[in-house]
Design an enzyme around this catalytic site. Structure first.
Site, short mmCIF file in Angstrom:
data_model
loop_
_atom_site.label_atom_id
_atom_site.label_comp_id
_atom_site.label_asym_id
_atom_site.label_seq_id
_atom_site.Cartn_x
_atom_site.Cartn_y
_atom_site.Cartn_z
CD GLU A 183 -0.30 -18.33 36.32
OE1 GLU A 183 -0.68 -17.20 36.66
OE2 GLU A 183 0.54 -18.53 35.42
CD GLU A 223 0.19 -19.80 31.43
OE1 GLU A 223 0.98 -18.85 31.67
OE2 GLU A 223 -1.00 -19.81 31.77
#
Length: 793
Positions: free
Chosen positions: A164, A233
């Protein structure tokens, strides 16, 4: 069971749920707790875990990170890393890159030595480096072997580097982009023979694959047309924080999100989480993240199946896999069927056809015509037609009833408690560090403890006016967090607590000072270290001031730059009270009634393990805040903080965000704390509790987590005479209400009963047994079996 012992069963449940890939993080701070000293034993046995995945016939996505986020303490970085000279995390910094490459190389070489990469015949098909999230019992993944166009993935192992980073790269500027490019090049040059991914990093350089994280990813496309579309995710729920509500995500919406992603050409979906587990010890980060990391996942914290989420997703996976011949052969053709309705059709040259019919309206059912047939689509749903004719699945039509686990009492008695109190009056005498001014907490503790004492003295002149008037002075303390207990001359004057939105705390309160020397002791408490944010390694914790006395004749007195003594941790921690080892502590066996609501108190009691193999938990609802251990193993932090939030009725339709579908307002965010069965001995188990603010230990209990089931079959087995009792084992086979009693049992619940000798369980003509909110009406045949019907209590 211990998480390590649970691995095989949870992996099998993941496979039975239709998953193909298991995804897991690699926790740097678990595997290298001090520089150069590695731990891959027990629950940290990464190789063993991957081999269990391989044994089950599944693939592996290894997210090395080594930054993982994951609401994990310090984002997975070991605290010692912060103190490497000249270091700055996650940027173009020589010391950081050197340490990151060293650890990443260590993990990759371990995998190569064990031949675990797909290129070596192993299960790892993907790798990730860089920011990511992970818990040692990992989130599970399912993927599709789509070998044409961009859907070629699902090889045998994936790897991830960084995690991320796209959320932070702009804050680091050019050095951040240089670091990201370096991380990708470093990973690829390790020669794993499997693809590497970077999640939430749109600029991931070739050949690294950029991927999506979020509640929805149907909008996402990789940065090159030759890269597969991967959702690393898919958030199945949300994490909880002390003082916040419990989060739920309706399975109808989760299934809708996944179907939307697949109908647009998605290649691989990972559920974050499929099983979340427990943040044992002090591994929860945030700060303020709960010890439970249940995440409303299809397999709950205790390893039990959560319905209807598990079965509804299982049916989704079956439906998508029926579409596989068409999905891997073509891109979809999209056609409008109305203002809110669409079809996505995959057609192959060999005649395979699959269709996804979507209704995006939030409240209205739609009737659409597709290929001369009419189909009814509930709001906010997708129907799947593997042959472009027949609907086999709709995301909003759930055929499984809700079945949540219930906490039931065990036969364990927690009596004969003993107590030990922290002696606040001697804190500065034990101090090994005295300096002028206030120090940042982590710089002193190095995370060896959540607790740091700040102690100073102040002399009050006997002529001060407030003494003659019988008044109190006012003390103000500014702290960077996360909680603070203020003691004046050994007595508690007050406490303040931060929260995840505002870690800082400020104490303002009256303090009872006398003429002469007074001791001010501030107990600063960390509730997990931060796990995300740009340069979070520089963020402060603890009392940084100012610390000011108000109300003196000469005005206020700033104590910030006086001499302060520092004591890391509690006296009980230094004496190792949580272990079975013999210590010099003088435990007192006294009435718990007299000890209720006493702060800074240790409690211990011995108990025998309960019968059976049900998952166990401690009910800590009667306590305040602290930590708990069993046989020297840390269960974790507990805090009976009552939840505030938006606990309004929940509907599945419309875009999901974590502010939606909350529950538990007005109740403790977490009441039950997971106790692994493998941590227990048959007899003589030691339970130790440290209570910060005061609680009633006499009401702590050991409970078991069991699935709430509908009962269709009851078998009563008469045991041998034992003293004056006959024991009856009642086996309850549980079925989904949508299945007939002849179906294969989905789960097994059980309870035990006893009766007086010679009287069985007095079934004239039947007996009713209550289990949770269910009643079972049973007819007994001694030394035989009994048939049963299900009835309401």
């Amino acid at each position: 069971m211990d998480k390590m012992q649970m691995w095989e069963g949870i992996i099998q449940k993941a496979k039975d749920g239709g998953l193909d890939v298991i995804e897991t993080y690699v926790f740097w701070n678990l595997h290298e707790p001090s520089a150069g000293n590695y731990n891959f034993e027990g629950r940290n046995d990464l190789v063993r875990f991957i081999k269990l995945v391989q044994k089950a016939g599944l693939y592996m996505h290894l997210r090395i990170g080594p930054y993982i986020c994951g609401e994990w303490n310090f984002g997975g970085f070991p605290v010692w890393l912060k103190y490497v000279p000249g270091i700055s995390f996650r940027t173009d910094n020589g010391p950081f890159k050197r340490e990151m490459q060293r650890f990443t190389t260590k993990i990759v070489q371990m995998m190569k030595n064990e031949k675990l990469f797909q290129s070596q015949g192993g299960p790892i098909i993907l790798s990730q480096t860089g920011p990511s999230v992970y818990f040692l019992i990992p989130c599970a993944v399912w993927c599709f072997a789509m070998m044409k166009h961009r859907r070629y993935l699902c090889l045998e192992v994936l790897m991830q580097i960084e995690n991320e980073y796209g959320l932070e790269i702009k804050k680091y500027g050019a050095p951040g982009h240089a670091y990201m490019t370096w991380a990708a090049k470093m990973a690829v040059e390790m020669g794993t023979g499997v693809p590497w991914v970077m999640c939430k990093e749109e600029d991931a350089p070739d050949p690294v694959i950029n991927t999506c994280n979020g509640f929805y990813c149907d909008y996402f496309s990789p940065n090159k047309p030759n890269k597969p579309t991967i959702w690393t995710e898919a958030w199945s729920g949300w994490f909880d924080e002390f003082g916040g509500p419990v989060h739920h995500r309706p399975v109808e919406d989760l299934a809708f999100a996944v179907a939307r992603f697949i109908q647009k050409g998605g290649s691989l979906v990972n559920y974050y989480m499929y099983h979340g587990g427990t943040n044992f010890g002090r591994t929860a980060g945030g700060p303020f993240i709960t010890t439970s990391y249940d995440y409303d996942a299809p397999i709950d914290e205790y390893g039990l199946i959560r319905q209807p989420k598990y079965d509804h997703l299982k049916e989704l996976h079956k439906a998508v896999k029926l579409c596989e011949p068409a999905l891997i052969s073509a891109d979809p053709t999209v056609t409008a069927l109305g203002n809110y309705e669409q079809s996505h059709v995959f057609s192959s040259g060999s005649g395979h056809c699959a269709a996804f019919l979507a209704n995006y309206h939030l409240s209205s059912t739609a009737r659409v015509t597709f290929r001369h047939k009419q189909y009814d689509l509930p709001p906010w749903s997708i129907s799947i037609l593997p042959d472009c004719k027949n609907v086999v699945y709709n995301t909003a039509r759930v055929g499984v009833k809700t079945s949540t686990a219930q906490m039931l009492p065990t036969n364990v008695q927690l009596h004969s408690w003993e107590t030990f109190s922290e002696d606040v009056s001697t804190i500065d005498a034990d101090s090994k560090l005295t300096v002028v001014g206030l120090l940042e907490q982590l710089n002193v503790t190095r995370d060896a403890s959540d607790y740091l004492w700040y102690t100073t003295s102040v002399e009050i002149n006997s002529a001060e006016s407030f003494l003659r008037r019988g008044q109190h002075l006012t003390l103000t303390v500014e702290s960077a967090g996360h909680a603070l207990h203020v003691y004046i001359n050994g007595r508690l004057s007050g406490s303040v607590y931060g929260n995840r939105e505002n870690r800082r705390v400020a104490f303002t309160g009256g303090v009872n000072l006398h003429a002469g020397i007074n001791r001010i002791s501030l107990l600063s408490v960390a509730v997990g270290l931060p796990n995300n944010g740009a340069r979070y390694e520089t963020w402060s914790t603890g009392v940084l001031g100012p610390v000011v006395l108000h109300g003196l004749d000469k005005g206020q007195r700033d104590l910030s730059w006086q001499k302060w003594s520092y004591q890391v941790g509690l006296r009980g921690e230094a004496m190792n009270l949580a272990s079975n080892a013999i210590s010099a502590a003088e435990w007192v066996g006294s009435s718990l009634i007299a000890r209720q609501r006493q702060p800074l108190t240790w409690y211990k009691v011995y108990f025998n393990a309960p019968r059976g193999s049900d998952p166990l938990a401690l009910d800590m609802g009667s306590m305040g805040k602290g930590q708990v251990w069993i046989n020297g193993q840390s269960i974790g932090r507990y805090w009976t903080a009552y939840a505030t939030g938006n606990c309004s009725p929940c509907t599945y339709a419309a875009t999901y965000r974590q502010e939606k579908c909350q529950s538990g307002c007005g109740q403790p965010t977490q009441r039950w704390y997971h106790v692994p069965q493998s941590w227990l001995k048959p007899t003589g188990n030691l339970l130790v509790v440290f209570e910060e603010i005061g609680g009633d230990a006499s009401r702590i209990s050991l409970v078991k987590s069991a699935p709430a089931c509908l009962v269709y079959i009851l078998e009563v087995i008469v045991g041998k005479k034992n003293s004056d009792l006959f024991s009856f084992s009642i086996a309850l086979e549980s079925y989904s209400s949508s299945r007939s009693p002849q179906s294969k049992p989905l789960d097994l619940c059980y309870t035990n009963m006893s009766s007086e000798p010679g009287h069985g369980i007095k079934v004239e003509p039947y007996t009713e047994v209550k289990l949770g909110n269910q009643c079972i009406r049973a007819w007994l045949i001694v030394d035989g079996t009994a048939k049963a019907t299900h009835s309401r209590c």
